[in-house]
Design a protein around this motif. Sequence first.
Motif, PDB file in Angstrom:
ATOM      1  N   GLN A  22     -32.161  10.137  17.417  1.00 46.39           N
ATOM      2  CA  GLN A  22     -31.504  10.634  18.266  1.00 46.39           C
ATOM      3  C   GLN A  22     -30.075   9.949  18.520  1.00 46.39           C
ATOM      4  OE1 GLN A  22     -32.761   9.915  22.548  1.00 46.39           O
ATOM      5  NE2 GLN A  22     -32.318  12.294  22.718  1.00 46.39           N
ATOM      6  N   THR A  27     -28.251  14.979  20.704  1.00 44.12           N
ATOM      7  CA  THR A  27     -28.688  15.555  19.552  1.00 44.12           C
ATOM      8  C   THR A  27     -29.252  14.559  18.338  1.00 44.12           C
ATOM      9  OG1 THR A  27     -26.520  14.966  18.557  1.00 44.12           O
ATOM     10  CG2 THR A  27     -26.514  17.033  19.449  1.00 44.12           C
ATOM     11  N   GLN A  36     -26.387  16.826  11.721  1.00 44.36           N
ATOM     12  CA  GLN A  36     -26.520  16.966  12.965  1.00 44.36           C
ATOM     13  C   GLN A  36     -27.454  18.164  13.418  1.00 44.36           C
ATOM     14  OE1 GLN A  36     -23.328  17.867  15.665  1.00 44.36           O
ATOM     15  NE2 GLN A  36     -24.301  16.609  17.231  1.00 44.36           N
ATOM     16  N   TRP A  38     -30.289  20.089  16.476  1.00 43.17           N
ATOM     17  CA  TRP A  38     -30.588  20.227  17.724  1.00 43.17           C
ATOM     18  C   TRP A  38     -32.138  20.492  17.899  1.00 43.17           C
ATOM     19  CZ3 TRP A  38     -26.029  21.118  16.168  1.00 43.17           C
ATOM     20  CH2 TRP A  38     -24.930  20.637  17.070  1.00 43.17           C
ATOM     21  N   LYS A  63     -26.650  27.081  16.358  1.00 47.26           N
ATOM     22  CA  LYS A  63     -26.831  25.690  16.092  1.00 47.26           C
ATOM     23  C   LYS A  63     -27.599  25.572  14.838  1.00 47.26           C
ATOM     24  CE  LYS A  63     -25.564  24.106  20.801  1.00 47.26           C
ATOM     25  NZ  LYS A  63     -26.024  23.403  22.016  1.00 47.26           N
ATOM     26  N   TYR A  65     -31.402  24.153  14.592  1.00 43.29           N
ATOM     27  CA  TYR A  65     -32.317  23.712  15.274  1.00 43.29           C
ATOM     28  C   TYR A  65     -33.419  23.125  14.369  1.00 43.29           C
ATOM     29  CZ  TYR A  65     -30.157  26.122  19.083  1.00 43.29           C
ATOM     30  OH  TYR A  65     -29.380  26.449  20.214  1.00 43.29           O
TER      31      TYR A  65
END
Length: 113
Positions: A22, A27, A36, A38, A63, A65
């Motif tokens: 984290q 993120t 990066q 999520w 994004k 994920y």
Amino acid sequence: GRQLRAASKPQARHPSKTVTRQQPDGTYRVISSGQQVWLHPSSTLLGRKPECIVFSELVRTTKQYAREATAVELQWLPELVPSFFSAAASAARAGANSGAVGSNTNPATHVAR
């Protein structure tokens, strides 16, 4: 309250798993690549914010994920991603031998933050 329970090491070691840590913004950063990601909105971990997760599926929409995510313990990282820590330790030793300042850091505590 409910406590976050970490996965068992054998499950986290599965070769299809990707290890992340984290970041201050909430993120996660993939340790091996710096990518990066999520937590997926459907994840049961979303409100818990574990310090480290492993995941086996990356879903790209607006994004990137992480799906099928599992919490893991920070101290397991050298065992889960030994190639990263071997390279970091080698670099730290090389820096220490050359007299570089700040090269005596423990790579396990300085992972992709």
